[in-house]
Design an enzyme around this catalytic site. Structure first.
Site, mmCIF file in Angstrom:
data_model
loop_
_atom_site.group_PDB
_atom_site.id
_atom_site.type_symbol
_atom_site.label_atom_id
_atom_site.label_comp_id
_atom_site.label_asym_id
_atom_site.label_seq_id
_atom_site.Cartn_x
_atom_site.Cartn_y
_atom_site.Cartn_z
ATOM 1 N N VAL A 142 -28.853 22.962 -18.864
ATOM 2 C CA VAL A 142 -27.350 23.144 -18.235
ATOM 3 C C VAL A 142 -27.062 24.587 -17.760
ATOM 4 C CG1 VAL A 142 -24.729 22.880 -18.334
ATOM 5 C CG2 VAL A 142 -26.483 21.399 -19.710
ATOM 6 N N LYS A 158 -21.905 11.958 -33.812
ATOM 7 C CA LYS A 158 -22.673 12.896 -33.594
ATOM 8 C C LYS A 158 -23.973 12.466 -34.789
ATOM 9 C CE LYS A 158 -24.021 16.088 -31.032
ATOM 10 N NZ LYS A 158 -23.625 16.236 -29.500
ATOM 11 N N GLY A 168 -27.763 31.855 -21.862
ATOM 12 C CA GLY A 168 -28.491 30.724 -22.150
ATOM 13 C C GLY A 168 -28.857 30.158 -20.809
ATOM 14 N N VAL A 169 -30.049 30.153 -20.168
ATOM 15 C CA VAL A 169 -30.360 29.468 -19.074
ATOM 16 C C VAL A 169 -31.289 28.484 -19.302
ATOM 17 C CG1 VAL A 169 -29.548 31.050 -17.052
ATOM 18 C CG2 VAL A 169 -31.609 31.656 -18.312
ATOM 19 N N GLY A 170 -31.041 27.328 -20.143
ATOM 20 C CA GLY A 170 -31.537 26.341 -20.482
ATOM 21 C C GLY A 170 -31.357 25.081 -19.532
HETATM 22 P P1 NAD Z 1 -30.972 23.780 -23.624
HETATM 23 O O1 NAD Z 1 -31.724 23.990 -25.062
HETATM 24 O O2 NAD Z 1 -31.842 23.203 -22.440
HETATM 25 O O3 NAD Z 1 -30.556 25.486 -23.330
HETATM 26 C C1 NAD Z 1 -29.983 26.299 -24.294
HETATM 27 C C2 NAD Z 1 -30.759 27.671 -23.945
HETATM 28 O O4 NAD Z 1 -30.008 28.568 -24.687
HETATM 29 C C3 NAD Z 1 -32.192 27.917 -24.079
HETATM 30 O O5 NAD Z 1 -32.895 28.375 -23.062
HETATM 31 C C4 NAD Z 1 -32.285 28.779 -25.479
HETATM 32 O O6 NAD Z 1 -33.542 29.511 -25.331
HETATM 33 C C5 NAD Z 1 -30.942 29.425 -25.194
HETATM 34 N N1 NAD Z 1 -30.606 30.183 -26.228
HETATM 35 C C6 NAD Z 1 -30.406 29.736 -27.640
HETATM 36 N N2 NAD Z 1 -29.927 30.905 -28.197
HETATM 37 C C7 NAD Z 1 -29.422 31.715 -27.457
HETATM 38 C C8 NAD Z 1 -28.968 32.989 -27.703
HETATM 39 N N3 NAD Z 1 -28.424 33.516 -28.887
HETATM 40 N N4 NAD Z 1 -28.878 33.821 -26.749
HETATM 41 C C9 NAD Z 1 -29.034 33.429 -25.491
HETATM 42 N N5 NAD Z 1 -29.683 32.482 -25.152
HETATM 43 C C10 NAD Z 1 -30.101 31.637 -26.318
HETATM 44 O O7 NAD Z 1 -29.699 23.164 -23.808
HETATM 45 P P2 NAD Z 1 -28.813 22.531 -22.874
HETATM 46 O O8 NAD Z 1 -28.941 21.063 -22.549
HETATM 47 O O9 NAD Z 1 -28.748 23.429 -21.485
HETATM 48 O O10 NAD Z 1 -27.339 22.826 -23.564
HETATM 49 C C11 NAD Z 1 -26.715 24.024 -23.473
HETATM 50 C C12 NAD Z 1 -25.300 23.896 -24.167
HETATM 51 O O11 NAD Z 1 -24.542 22.836 -23.733
HETATM 52 C C13 NAD Z 1 -25.329 23.291 -25.724
HETATM 53 O O12 NAD Z 1 -24.573 23.843 -26.557
HETATM 54 C C14 NAD Z 1 -25.150 21.828 -25.612
HETATM 55 O O13 NAD Z 1 -24.614 21.398 -27.079
HETATM 56 C C15 NAD Z 1 -24.113 21.902 -24.671
HETATM 57 N N6 NAD Z 1 -23.906 20.817 -23.592
HETATM 58 C C16 NAD Z 1 -24.952 20.099 -23.223
HETATM 59 C C17 NAD Z 1 -24.737 18.925 -22.397
HETATM 60 C C18 NAD Z 1 -25.846 18.627 -21.706
HETATM 61 O O14 NAD Z 1 -25.356 17.671 -20.741
HETATM 62 N N7 NAD Z 1 -26.926 18.823 -21.843
HETATM 63 C C19 NAD Z 1 -23.567 18.362 -22.465
HETATM 64 C C20 NAD Z 1 -22.534 19.064 -22.924
HETATM 65 C C21 NAD Z 1 -22.698 20.036 -23.976
#
Ligand code: NAD
Length: 361
Positions: free
Chosen positions: A181, A80, A177-179
């Site tokens: 993923v 990482k 968190g509706v980002g």
């Molecule tokens: P992202 O940044 O697109 O989405 C994260 C969302 O969480 C955002 O919308 C943000 O506003 C929201 N958020 C942040 N803090 C918050 C809180 N306290 N309460 C509610 N919402 C909150 O990230 P992502 O790529 O969707 O990844 C999400 C998680 O999954 C991360 O922890 C990441 O490490 C993990 N992950 C992602 C992948 C991938 O393929 N992208 C793979 C493995 C693990």
């Protein structure tokens, strides 16, 4: 924490401290284990409060990547990069410098996107190193697919819904968190007939989920006690503490966030409360499975392999029940046994890369 003691405790290979006064780059590359192959893991960029906080995050996340790779039987290890975002830096120049550091490792560490890394960062990094990959939306979809499969395994284990063919119909899932993923998971759950409760610190995202999926919105601090069957953490790591576990009303925890438990011993607390936990590094491995297969084996179509997360989660749930131990303990033991076994026949310090590569976390 002394660094070498922390490394010894979980057999870390290498920690590289990064500093560049000209650009303001500060951070770490952590390589946990390369006995199965190159260390894969994304770049996380955050305004960490201190270098110790950044280092601890890097150590935790890199180890989780090794476990993820070992459990999924992939030819790679875990690493990482954590980068400290701060007002005085020249971000573009810092990214270029980071890219050159990564290139100097000649494929021992291969990287991709993680939280806080922008498209522009990726573009700049790509100009300096071959060892960054990752198709954004595609990876998110693979991660979401794996989480859905792991969640299905939990639902069927707990509620025996397999025979109906519609394990999510009528269930309520609380998505934190509706980002990228979280959104893809919410969409799949909505299509499968689940009801959704969502929380996001970015209100626009929560509102969009309300419009698209009829989700009910709650405030970020209220998501733990939402009346749901499943709690699906898809924001940051470390969200489950003694305090938040006490609030949970869901009987299943299954989401995409890395290092969900603030402390690994909390697996026991979840077990005592009768909450089924799908270990993060097992359930969120979709992007890594796809990335490792794509970049290390040239395999483009990885859906069937990602769906096998269902079998892995079922196996872990069954073993944990039989042995009366938490699911994360079983998963960690399985992963570590594969790393230890590897060390008997593979050299440490994976060398020159097979080709340009990279992968998401
Ligand atoms: P992202 O940044 O697109 O989405 C994260 C969302 O969480 C955002 O919308 C943000 O506003 C929201 N958020 C942040 N803090 C918050 C809180 N306290 N309460 C509610 N919402 C909150 O990230 P992502 O790529 O969707 O990844 C999400 C998680 O999954 C991360 O922890 C990441 O490490 C993990 N992950 C992602 C992948 C991938 O393929 N992208 C793979 C493995 C693990």
């Amino acid at each position: 924490m002394t660094l070498l003691n922390a490394m010894q405790a979980h057999d870390y290979e290498q920690v590289i401290a990064l500093n560049n006064n000209a650009s303001g780059l500060r951070g770490f590359i952590v390589i946990h284990d390369t006995t199965r192959g190159p260390a894969l893991g994304g770049i996380r960029v955050r305004p960490y409060a201190s270098d110790v906080e950044a280092l601890e995050d890097g150590l935790r996340l890199a180890r989780a990547m090794s476990y993820k790779a070992a459990i999924a039987d992939l030819p790679c290890g875990g690493g990482k990069a954590v980068v400290i975002e701060h007002p005085e830096w020249d971000r573009a120049s810092a990214m270029r410098t980071l890219g050159r550091f990564i290139e100097s490792l000649r494929g021992r560490f291969q990287t991709g996107r993680d939280l806080g890394l922008t498209e522009e960062d990726v573009r700049l990094l790509r100009e300096e190193t071959r060892y960054i990959g990752c198709e954004g939306a595609e990876s998110d979809e693979y991660t979401a697919l794996g989480v859905i499969e792991g969640m299905r395994a939990c639902v069927e284990h707990l509620m025996g819904r397999g025979s109906s063919g519609q394990p999510f119909a009528g269930l309520t899932v609380a998505v934190q968190g509706v980002g990228n993923v979280g959104w893809a998971i919410a969409r799949r759950l909505h299509e499968a007939g689940a009801r959704l409760i969502v929380a996001d610190v970015d209100e626009r995202r929560a509102r969009a989920a309300e419009r698209a999926f009829g989700a009910r919105i709650v405030a970020p601090e209220e998501i733990y006690e939402a009346p749901a069957d499943v709690f699906c953490p898809c924001a940051l790591g470390g969200v489950l503490t003694e305090w938040t576990i006490a609030l949970l009303r869901a009987r299943i925890v299954a989401g995409s966030a890395n290092t969900v438990l603030a402390d690994e011993a909390l697996g026991w607390t979840l077990r005592e409360r009768g909450i089924l936990y799908a270990p993060d590094f097992v359930i969120n491995a979709g992007a890594l499975i796809h990335g490792a297969n794509l970049y290390l084996k040239g395999k483009w179509e990885n859906e069937a392999e990602v769906r096998r997360i269902y079998d892995r989660v079922r196996e872990i749930l069954t073993l944990a029940e039989r042995e009366r131990v938490p699911t994360n303990v079983v998963a960690q033991r399985l992963a570590e046994s594969r790393l230890r076994a590897s060390k008997t026949y593979r050299d440490l310090f994976w060398g020159e890369a097979a080709g340009a590569s990279g992968c998401c976390a």
